[in-house]
Write a protein that holds these residues in place. Structure first.
Motif, short mmCIF file in Angstrom:
data_model
loop_
_atom_site.label_atom_id
_atom_site.label_comp_id
_atom_site.label_asym_id
_atom_site.label_seq_id
_atom_site.Cartn_x
_atom_site.Cartn_y
_atom_site.Cartn_z
N ARG A 114 -0.01 -51.14 -2.67
CA ARG A 114 -1.44 -50.89 -2.54
C ARG A 114 -1.76 -50.33 -1.15
O ARG A 114 -1.15 -50.74 -0.17
CB ARG A 114 -2.26 -52.18 -2.77
CG ARG A 114 -2.41 -52.57 -4.24
CD ARG A 114 -3.13 -53.90 -4.37
NE ARG A 114 -2.27 -55.00 -3.93
CZ ARG A 114 -1.34 -55.54 -4.71
NH1 ARG A 114 -1.16 -55.11 -5.94
NH2 ARG A 114 -0.61 -56.55 -4.25
N GLU A 135 -0.27 -41.33 -5.16
CA GLU A 135 -0.33 -41.04 -6.60
C GLU A 135 1.07 -40.88 -7.17
O GLU A 135 1.38 -41.40 -8.25
CB GLU A 135 -1.12 -39.74 -6.83
CG GLU A 135 -2.63 -39.91 -6.74
CD GLU A 135 -3.18 -40.61 -7.98
OE1 GLU A 135 -3.37 -39.94 -9.01
OE2 GLU A 135 -3.38 -41.84 -7.91
N ALA A 139 1.11 -46.03 -6.82
CA ALA A 139 0.51 -47.15 -6.10
C ALA A 139 -0.99 -47.22 -6.37
O ALA A 139 -1.63 -46.23 -6.71
CB ALA A 139 0.75 -46.99 -4.60
N GLU A 140 -1.55 -48.41 -6.19
CA GLU A 140 -3.01 -48.57 -6.22
C GLU A 140 -3.56 -48.16 -4.85
O GLU A 140 -2.95 -48.46 -3.82
CB GLU A 140 -3.38 -50.03 -6.49
CG GLU A 140 -2.92 -50.56 -7.84
CD GLU A 140 -3.27 -52.03 -8.01
OE1 GLU A 140 -4.20 -52.49 -7.30
OE2 GLU A 140 -2.62 -52.71 -8.80
N TRP A 141 -4.70 -47.50 -4.84
CA TRP A 141 -5.27 -47.10 -3.56
C TRP A 141 -6.76 -46.83 -3.70
O TRP A 141 -7.26 -46.58 -4.79
CB TRP A 141 -4.55 -45.89 -2.98
CG TRP A 141 -4.67 -44.62 -3.80
CD1 TRP A 141 -3.80 -44.17 -4.74
CD2 TRP A 141 -5.74 -43.66 -3.75
NE1 TRP A 141 -4.24 -42.99 -5.29
CE2 TRP A 141 -5.43 -42.65 -4.70
CE3 TRP A 141 -6.91 -43.55 -3.00
CZ2 TRP A 141 -6.26 -41.55 -4.91
CZ3 TRP A 141 -7.74 -42.45 -3.21
CH2 TRP A 141 -7.40 -41.47 -4.16
N GLU A 142 -7.43 -46.88 -2.56
CA GLU A 142 -8.81 -46.41 -2.48
C GLU A 142 -9.03 -45.76 -1.12
O GLU A 142 -8.36 -46.11 -0.14
CB GLU A 142 -9.81 -47.54 -2.71
CG GLU A 142 -9.80 -48.62 -1.64
CD GLU A 142 -10.90 -49.65 -1.84
OE1 GLU A 142 -12.08 -49.25 -1.92
OE2 GLU A 142 -10.57 -50.86 -1.90
N TYR A 163 -10.07 -37.28 -7.65
CA TYR A 163 -9.77 -38.71 -7.72
C TYR A 163 -10.93 -39.58 -8.19
O TYR A 163 -10.77 -40.79 -8.36
CB TYR A 163 -9.31 -39.19 -6.34
CG TYR A 163 -8.06 -38.51 -5.86
CD1 TYR A 163 -6.86 -38.62 -6.56
CD2 TYR A 163 -8.07 -37.74 -4.69
CE1 TYR A 163 -5.70 -38.00 -6.10
CE2 TYR A 163 -6.92 -37.12 -4.23
CZ TYR A 163 -5.74 -37.25 -4.94
OH TYR A 163 -4.61 -36.63 -4.50
N ARG A 166 -12.25 -43.56 -7.02
CA ARG A 166 -11.39 -44.16 -6.01
C ARG A 166 -11.71 -43.63 -4.62
O ARG A 166 -11.26 -44.18 -3.62
CB ARG A 166 -9.91 -43.90 -6.34
CG ARG A 166 -9.37 -44.86 -7.39
CD ARG A 166 -7.91 -44.65 -7.60
NE ARG A 166 -7.63 -43.34 -8.20
CZ ARG A 166 -6.40 -42.88 -8.41
NH1 ARG A 166 -5.36 -43.59 -8.04
NH2 ARG A 166 -6.22 -41.71 -8.98
N THR A 191 -0.96 -55.01 0.91
CA THR A 191 -1.79 -53.82 1.11
C THR A 191 -1.61 -53.31 2.53
O THR A 191 -1.66 -54.08 3.49
CB THR A 191 -3.27 -54.14 0.87
OG1 THR A 191 -3.45 -54.64 -0.46
CG2 THR A 191 -4.13 -52.90 1.06
#
Length: 321
Positions: A114, A135, A139-142, A163, A166, A191
């Motif tokens: 993350r 991407e 992974a999870e991301w913001e 995106y 996000r 994270t």
């Protein structure tokens, strides 16, 4: 992806395109004159551009690392700057040749499940390739991206188009400043936080991440931390392991200047502790770190230093020079 060290090279490039992409921001595209591939690089890397014989500036690469045919950077006009951005905006034109050095990376994207990306203004540039890589990793991301106004925020249209939700855009004239307490108040497990932008944002994020795990936060600065270069320091000696010479560094003189005055050439660029060009291995001794680049863990190891600003915290350093 495990980041690997890239090999810096000096290149003769040509400016193939220059386009405005936001208020007071232009994107520059460079290629080799013969069209051959450029050196490989990874997200977070930057290059030196020699804009004139006396003017060298560092800019983050913001294009796709998979595209070896071109390098792209985005440059904000800084009205109170030192002349680099004015030169780019007012004098550079497509077709101009330019000398470059790099790529260099002290802001590499470390593997993580993350990510929280925080950008302020032109600080979005090194984060753009990171989003692509996150991407690719799955992974999870913001991304939380702040700026003075939407018109001043480069790449905001394509970021939202690519995106969606996000990407959180926070133009100050509409929404005020990003709510860092809400974003950072509770450490998030597994994270990593990547932040680039003006000094006020970076200091606020550093304070907000005080309770996070060590090395969870990764930052990149375009200028030295406030007060980081204060104080002339004491005189000390530097032993140059490769040459067998010993150089005295008096108060008010940097290691870099003292070594150069002794006739030993060293690659350097910013001379402010932000770019990493002059990073040198420390073979013995304790360093008074004054840079704005190395992480606390890297500084605590005392096995490397930026000799343009950092000094000795002992009578004698031994350097790999």
């Amino acid at each position: 992806m495990t980041p690997t060290r890239t090999i810096e090279v000096d290149l003769d490039l040509v400016l193939t395109d220059k386009e405005p992409i936001a208020q007071d921001v232009v994107r520059l595209t460079f290629a080799r004159p013969d069209g051959t591939d450029l050196p490989a690089w990874q997200p977070g890397a930057h290059i030196d551009l020699q804009l004139s014989p006396e003017l060298t500036r560092q800019y983050s690469l913001c294009s796709d690392p998979a595209d070896r045919t071109r390098w792209q950077v985005a440059v904000l006009r800084a009205p109170d700057g030192r002349g680099g951005s004015a030169h780019v905006h007012d004098r550079l034109a497509p077709g101009d040749p330019i000398r470059a050095r790099g790529p260099r990376n002290h802001f590499a994207l470390q593997p993580s499940p993350r990510y929280l990306f925080l950008a302020g203004g032109i600080g979005i540039t090194p984060l753009l390739p990171m989003l692509t890589e996150a991407e690719r990793q799955g992974a999870e991301w913001e991304l939380v991206y702040g700026g003075r106004s939407l018109a001043s925020m480069a790449f905001h249209t394509e970021l939202r188009a690519t995106y969606g939700e996000r990407v959180r855009l926070v133009p100050q004239d509409e929404h005020g400043l990003p709510d860092l307490d809400a974003l950072l108040g509770s450490p998030r497990p597994d994270t990593l936080v990547y932040c680039c932008g003006p000094e006020g944002l970076l200091r606020a994020v550093e304070e907000g991440c005080a309770a996070w795990p060590a090395d969870a936060l990764h930052t990149e600065r375009f200028a030295p931390r406030g007060g980081q270069l204060a104080g002339e320091g004491e005189e000390f000696e530097v032993a140059l392991a490769r040459t067998g010479r010993t150089v005295t560094v008096p108060p008010g003189t940097s290691v870099l200047d003292a070594v150069e005055q002794a006739g030993v050439p060293v690659l350097s660029s910013c001379r402010a502790g932000t770019c990493g060009t002059c990073e040198t291995a420390v073979l013995d001794g304790i360093v008074d770190h004054r840079d704005s680049l190395l992480t606390p863990t890297e500084q605590a190891a005392h096995d490397t230093m930026l000799i343009c600003v950092s000094r000795a915290a002992c009578p004698r350093l031994v350097l790999d020079l």
